[in-house]
Design an enzyme around this catalytic site. Structure first.
Site, PDB file in Angstrom:
ATOM      1  N   CYS A  50       0.720  -1.146  -0.094  1.00 43.05           N
ATOM      2  CA  CYS A  50      -0.047   0.112   0.115  1.00 43.05           C
ATOM      3  C   CYS A  50       0.807   1.313   0.018  1.00 43.05           C
ATOM      4  O   CYS A  50       0.754   2.240  -0.554  1.00 43.05           O
ATOM      5  CB  CYS A  50      -1.017   0.154   1.295  1.00 43.05           C
ATOM      6  SG  CYS A  50      -0.076   0.211   2.921  1.00 43.05           S
ATOM      7  N   HIS A 343      -2.449   1.127   7.304  1.00 41.23           N
ATOM      8  CA  HIS A 343      -2.649   1.178   6.049  1.00 41.23           C
ATOM      9  C   HIS A 343      -2.374   2.498   5.351  1.00 41.23           C
ATOM     10  O   HIS A 343      -2.918   3.656   5.918  1.00 41.23           O
ATOM     11  CB  HIS A 343      -4.114   0.562   5.449  1.00 41.23           C
ATOM     12  CG  HIS A 343      -4.418   0.413   4.056  1.00 41.23           C
ATOM     13  ND1 HIS A 343      -3.858  -0.153   3.205  1.00 41.23           N
ATOM     14  CD2 HIS A 343      -5.581   1.257   3.398  1.00 41.23           C
ATOM     15  CE1 HIS A 343      -4.253  -0.030   1.830  1.00 41.23           C
ATOM     16  NE2 HIS A 343      -5.482   0.854   2.062  1.00 41.23           N
ATOM     17  N   ASN A 365      -8.171   4.739  -2.765  1.00 42.45           N
ATOM     18  CA  ASN A 365      -7.462   3.512  -2.138  1.00 42.45           C
ATOM     19  C   ASN A 365      -6.894   2.664  -3.236  1.00 42.45           C
ATOM     20  O   ASN A 365      -6.725   3.082  -4.400  1.00 42.45           O
ATOM     21  CB  ASN A 365      -8.509   2.818  -1.591  1.00 42.45           C
ATOM     22  CG  ASN A 365      -7.942   1.661  -0.348  1.00 42.45           C
ATOM     23  OD1 ASN A 365      -6.715   1.622  -0.210  1.00 42.45           O
ATOM     24  ND2 ASN A 365      -8.790   1.129   0.290  1.00 42.45           N
TER      25      ASN A 365
END
Length: 423
Positions: A50, A343, A365
């Site tokens: 991520c 995250h 995202n």
């Protein structure tokens, strides 16, 4: 009787479904007063990258806007290859550096427990991109191993631990330093070969045709990865950005450095300024108003409505169901390990009220087209409680805060639980 009935309900149903508030106002609220344009949603699949997707999303948004591109992506796989190679060198050299310590020393234990990871921080973007450049996604596309990193990670980690033991033994046997370094280079050659098997061979030069947002060809040229980075990004990533943190367990307006929290041996440890939320929010608003995305990280698993892509502290009501309160504040949750940054995403929009206060926020995202068309929307309260890190361009940070970078940072150990890699 009531408790007996409730036990039957709880034991036969998912507690999250029972605690869910069915009406979520943000599920239908798509309006934001300020938003950065974005084209194309990325997908890290079953990997811990991520941090890499988020950092590259910041850079690609700027490139798309500057050159009027369509849904362009950088190759995450190319950067990931060199990230894994550099982390392998970081581990092996650190083993050599600490070989005089006993094996049960906490630092040595930490090293062998964490030889390599696919997680990371924004420092990985500056370390890797500055050294190796960038290539378009189609030049070095994703592989099954880059999308599903578990098998590769297990094998590379095993090999590094094996090599680490050999290097410690060589130091103990008083092997010449030049011979140890030579052997380490051979070990890295083995790791490089393993990475090519999993991820492919990274290109040294490539041909790329640039097209505009309408699909019209602009030009075709041959580039090196570093040349491509300098041509289309050109930013001094090591000096243009500053990492900001909201950690109420430590004093604000101080600078901190996390030992060994870097992606390359010759890279830079992650250094951040700890600030109250009000200061961080104002910096984020300034950046978004100027159409510049930011690397952002949070505790994404808390109060997540994954179906609608909403993060709202009122979405689940566990207290009413269980007949007790879950009342720790942010500081208490951090201290007890109940919350931490897990995250990284790309902060891209804010909805301001008439007084300039944020009502909600939106991130791009890297989970594909899940949630709100690949995005997550956060209430202002959720942002306050579960946001931890923001990487902003220095031009949006007040001068009095930037001056804190000139002070000697407090060094924190690599095993501090607040600084686990983001996945």
């Amino acid at each position: 009787q009531a408790d007996k009935a409730l036990r039957k309900v709880f034991s036969n149903n998912n507690i999250d479904q029972l605690a869910k508030n069915l009406h979520n106002p943000l599920a239908d609220d798509k309006n934001f007063s300020h938003s950065v344009s974005s084209k194309g949603i990325t997908d890290q699949m079953s990997s811990g990258r991520c941090w890499l997707f988020s950092g590259l999303n910041v850079l690609r948004a700027q490139m798309i806007a500057k050159y009027n591109l369509g849904a362009f992506q950088f190759s995450q796989n190319y950067c990931f290859f060199y990230d894994q190679l550099e982390k392998s060198n970081l581990f092996l050299q650190s083993v050599i550096d600490s070989a005089d310590k006993p094996f049960d020393d906490k630092y040595v234990e930490w090293l062998f427990k964490n030889p390599i990871s696919d997680g990371g921080q924004f420092t990985g973007i500056s370390d890797i991109v500055t050294k190796y450049g960038l290539v378009p996604a189609e030049v070095m596309p994703e592989t099954t191993a880059s999308n599903y990193t578990n098998s590769m990670a297990k094998l590379v980690s095993y090999k590094l631990r094996q090599f680490g033991l050999e290097l410690r033994e060589a130091v103990a046997n008083k092997t010449k330093k030049t011979d140890i370094q030579k052997r380490k280079t051979e070990m890295l050659g083995t790791v490089y070969h393993m990475l090519t098997m999993f991820l492919g061979e990274p290109p040294t030069q490539f041909e790329w045709t640039r097209t505009d947002s309408a699909g019209k060809k602009v030009d075709t040229r041959t580039y090196t990865p570093l040349g491509f980075y300098k041509e289309y990004v050109g930013q001094d990533l090591k000096n243009s950005y500053v990492m900001l943190m909201n950690d109420p367990t430590r004093p604000y307006y101080k600078t901190y450095e996390i030992d060994m929290d870097r992606h390359a041996y010759d890279g830079e440890n992650w250094t951040y300024i700890n600030l109250p939320m009000d200061s961080i929010k104002q910096i984020a608003i300034r950046s978004i108003k100027d159409s510049v995305m930011m690397y952002y990280s949070c505790d994404v698993g808390k109060f997540l409505d994954s179906q609608n892509g909403v993060l709202d502290v009122d979405f689940y009501d566990y207290g009413s169901l269980m007949g007790t309160e879950f009342g720790m504040d942010k500081r208490e949750r951090i201290l007890t390990g109940a919350s931490g940054s897990s995250h990284a995403m790309t902060l891209m929009a804010v909805d301001l009220d008439e007084y300039g206060q944020a009502k909600k926020w939106k991130v791009e995202n890297s989970w594909g087209m899940t949630g709100h068309e690949g995005h997550l929307v956060m209430t202002a309260e959720w942002f306050e409680e579960y946001m931890f890190r923001l990487v902003a361009e220095k031009k949006y940070v007040p001068e009095n805060i930037l001056k804190l970078l000139d002070t000697e940072p407090v060094m924190l150990p690599p095993w501090d639980p607040m600084f686990a890699d983001e996945f």
